[in-house]
Write an enzyme that holds these catalytic residues in place. Structure first.
Site, PDB file in Angstrom:
ATOM      1  N   HIS A   8       0.802  -1.229   0.000  1.00 59.58           N
ATOM      2  CA  HIS A   8       0.000   0.000   0.000  1.00 59.58           C
ATOM      3  C   HIS A   8       0.836   1.282   0.000  1.00 59.58           C
ATOM      4  O   HIS A   8       0.293   2.363  -0.113  1.00 59.58           O
ATOM      5  CB  HIS A   8      -0.931   0.022   1.211  1.00 59.58           C
ATOM      6  CG  HIS A   8      -0.195   0.255   2.504  1.00 59.58           C
ATOM      7  ND1 HIS A   8       0.472  -0.735   3.154  1.00 59.58           N
ATOM      8  CD2 HIS A   8      -0.010   1.366   3.227  1.00 59.58           C
ATOM      9  CE1 HIS A   8       1.040  -0.237   4.244  1.00 59.58           C
ATOM     10  NE2 HIS A   8       0.760   1.036   4.321  1.00 59.58           N
TER      11      HIS A   8
HETATM   12  C1  UD1 Z   1      -1.715   5.166   6.410  1.00 63.30           C
HETATM   13  C2  UD1 Z   1      -0.382   5.560   7.048  1.00 63.30           C
HETATM   14  C3  UD1 Z   1       0.631   4.455   6.796  1.00 63.30           C
HETATM   15  C4  UD1 Z   1       0.102   3.114   7.272  1.00 63.30           C
HETATM   16  C5  UD1 Z   1      -1.229   2.843   6.593  1.00 63.30           C
HETATM   17  C6  UD1 Z   1      -1.843   1.540   7.024  1.00 63.30           C
HETATM   18  C7  UD1 Z   1       0.145   7.963   7.073  1.00 63.30           C
HETATM   19  C8  UD1 Z   1       1.022   8.989   6.492  1.00 63.30           C
HETATM   20  N1  UD1 Z   1       0.166   6.765   6.445  1.00 63.30           N
HETATM   21  O1  UD1 Z   1      -1.509   5.069   5.010  1.00 63.30           O
HETATM   22  O2  UD1 Z   1       1.803   4.756   7.520  1.00 63.30           O
HETATM   23  O3  UD1 Z   1       1.019   2.105   6.947  1.00 63.30           O
HETATM   24  O4  UD1 Z   1      -2.132   3.921   6.926  1.00 63.30           O
HETATM   25  O5  UD1 Z   1      -2.958   1.254   6.232  1.00 63.30           O
HETATM   26  O6  UD1 Z   1      -0.530   8.208   8.042  1.00 63.30           O
HETATM   27  N2  UD1 Z   1      -8.851   4.894   2.238  1.00 63.30           N
HETATM   28  C9  UD1 Z   1     -10.097   4.338   2.169  1.00 63.30           C
HETATM   29  N3  UD1 Z   1     -10.687   3.929   3.330  1.00 63.30           N
HETATM   30  C10 UD1 Z   1     -10.089   4.071   4.542  1.00 63.30           C
HETATM   31  C11 UD1 Z   1      -8.808   4.664   4.588  1.00 63.30           C
HETATM   32  C12 UD1 Z   1      -8.202   5.057   3.434  1.00 63.30           C
HETATM   33  O7  UD1 Z   1     -10.674   4.187   1.108  1.00 63.30           O
HETATM   34  O8  UD1 Z   1     -10.673   3.655   5.576  1.00 63.30           O
HETATM   35  C13 UD1 Z   1      -8.194   5.292   0.972  1.00 63.30           C
HETATM   36  C14 UD1 Z   1      -8.483   6.731   0.585  1.00 63.30           C
HETATM   37  O9  UD1 Z   1      -8.514   6.806  -0.795  1.00 63.30           O
HETATM   38  C15 UD1 Z   1      -7.255   7.456   1.081  1.00 63.30           C
HETATM   39  C16 UD1 Z   1      -6.170   6.423   0.878  1.00 63.30           C
HETATM   40  O10 UD1 Z   1      -6.792   5.168   1.131  1.00 63.30           O
HETATM   41  O11 UD1 Z   1      -7.013   8.652   0.428  1.00 63.30           O
HETATM   42  C17 UD1 Z   1      -4.977   6.587   1.773  1.00 63.30           C
HETATM   43  O12 UD1 Z   1      -5.381   6.632   3.138  1.00 63.30           O
HETATM   44  P1  UD1 Z   1      -4.469   7.405   4.212  1.00 63.30           P
HETATM   45  O13 UD1 Z   1      -5.015   7.233   5.578  1.00 63.30           O
HETATM   46  O14 UD1 Z   1      -4.220   8.797   3.754  1.00 63.30           O
HETATM   47  O15 UD1 Z   1      -3.074   6.661   4.095  1.00 63.30           O
HETATM   48  P2  UD1 Z   1      -2.721   5.102   4.005  1.00 63.30           P
HETATM   49  O16 UD1 Z   1      -2.182   4.832   2.648  1.00 63.30           O
HETATM   50  O17 UD1 Z   1      -3.835   4.232   4.496  1.00 63.30           O
END
Ligand code: UD1
Length: 386
Positions: A204
């Protein structure tokens, strides 16, 4: 004593669970704030349910956004909660955006900050998590270290030793607590791989999934691997969206799954022949379980998983991954590595520091007697290339 824990993203929840249990046991008023960084039921609710974490007292509902937007939204919504509650201590976990936002709010309100999983460093400033780690540690009064190398990193940054407590790894506390249930769930049978060698994949990180060329290369490696061995890939929502953009044929052997809950994932990983990942937690869990792991990254903030555990770094290249996977799958070892203070008691030590003022230094002390292992320098491992 009132302690406020701030969590937001999936890897925070397994770190919170054992700390919550230990604090509540000691009569602490433990307030849980969920920032809402992760909001899909499979990324959040399932973990609270399976790890027996009580429903959050506050849900800030910040959701997704750019790093600045997400961090700022957590800060704006958290500040009034902290002003209202005036906690004696704010606990933050790991390295996600919610962690650094909480540390900033607390420090500016002159509330003491504790950081669970302090001192890890990849030295890779292109990773947002590295920025989050450095800033959070700098703002923290209590630094809870999972491994000895963390102390060397913090010393090099001028953090005083009396703030550091070498408590061990809270992820492993959750793993020890949940393993019997996870084995009983028998996810390998449900996914029709019981008794066979199989591979579990998670990817991811932006560096692996946001660049279509890199993602294509990784999927090609995994598809080739799936010609020889079942490959199960629970897909993070970010990755799912990027794979969708590539419009690949769907009849490949690679099995793309919805994100799994904690017990199903642990159940699969515990019996896997190999894990391929870019997650931090899986590097640790596989090391504890003795399952070979390939981490598709040029560096790791958890070098102990390579020097003392089963983790190996590999470049995001098809042939490098296939060659390393072959070596990993062939490596059956009945002995699990033993890593100092990864013993299921890290949260208990944290509670003893917070509630009883105990110290868990790096030399002799109450915890040092729990497991004796000589201090060893930890070198930064280099990735395998083809
Ligand atoms: C975040 C953490 C990362 C961790 C990961 C575990 C930061 C900088 N990154 O990354 O260190 O390893 O979580 O998963 O905090 N999204 C959904 N549903 C959700 C959450 C996210 O659809 O419940 C999608 C959205 O499009 C979002 C993208 O995933 O924009 C990224 O989510 P985000 O929380 O920004 O970062 P992660 O890649 O999950």
């Amino acid at each position: 004593m009132r302690i406020l824990s701030v969590v937001g993203a999936r890897p925070n929840f397994m770190k919170l669970a054992p700390v919550d249990r230990e604090l509540v046991k000691r009569g602490v008023e433990h307030v849980i704030v969920h920032t809402g960084q992760h909001y899909d039921p499979g990324m959040s609710d399932a973990f609270f349910e399976q790890l027996w974490i009580p429903a959050p007292d506050y849900d800030l509902g910040v959701g997704s956004g750019s790093h600045a937007q997400q961090t700022a939204a957590v800060m704006q919504r958290l500040e009034p909660v902290m002003v209202e509650l005036h906690p004696d201590l704010v606990l933050t976990y790991g390295d996600v955006n919610s962690t650094v936002a909480a540390a900033l709010v607390a420090a500016k309100l002159q509330v003491r900050v504790g950081h669970v999983e302090a001192g890890l460093r990849s030295r890779d400033w292109t990773m947002p998590e590295e920025i989050n780690r450095v800033v959070t540690d700098r703002l923290s009064d209590l630094l809870f270290l999972p491994s000895r190398d963390a102390a060397e990193n913090l010393e090099a940054e001028g953090i005083p030793a009396d703030r550091m407590h070498f408590v061990g790894n809270v992820m492993i506390d959750s793993l020890c607590w949940a393993l019997p249930q996870a084995l009983a769930v028998d996810a390998p049978a449900r996914f029709d791989v019981r008794g066979r060698s199989y591979v579990v994949v998670t990817l991811h990180r932006p560096a692996n999934v946001d660049d279509p060329a890199v993602l294509r290369e990784l999927l090609e490696a995994l598809t080739r691997l799936a010609d020889h061995v079942p490959v199960l890939f629970p897909v993070h929502p970010r990755t799912r969206a990027r794979i969708g953009d590539l419009r690949l044929p769907t009849d490949q052997g690679l099995r793309l799954l919805e994100p799994l809950g904690y017990l199903d994932m642990l159940s699969l990983v515990a019996k896997a022949g190999l894990v391929v990942t870019d997650s931090g937690g899986l590097q640790e869990e596989t090391s504890f379980l003795g399952v070979p792991c390939l981490t598709v990254r040029p560096n790791t903030e958890r070098p102990i998983t390579c020097t003392h555990g089963t983790n190996r770094l590999v470049q995001a290249q098809r042939d490098a991954i296939l060659a390393a996977a072959e070596r990993g799958l062939a490596r059956h070892s009945p002995a699990r590595p033993v890593i100092e203070r990864w013993d299921g008691k890290a949260a208990e030590r944290i509670a003893r520091v917070v509630c009883d003022g105990e110290r868990f230094g790096l030399d002799a002390g109450p915890a040092a007697q729990l497991q004796r292992e000589p201090r060893r320098a930890v070198a930064i491992p280099q990735p395998l290339a083809s």
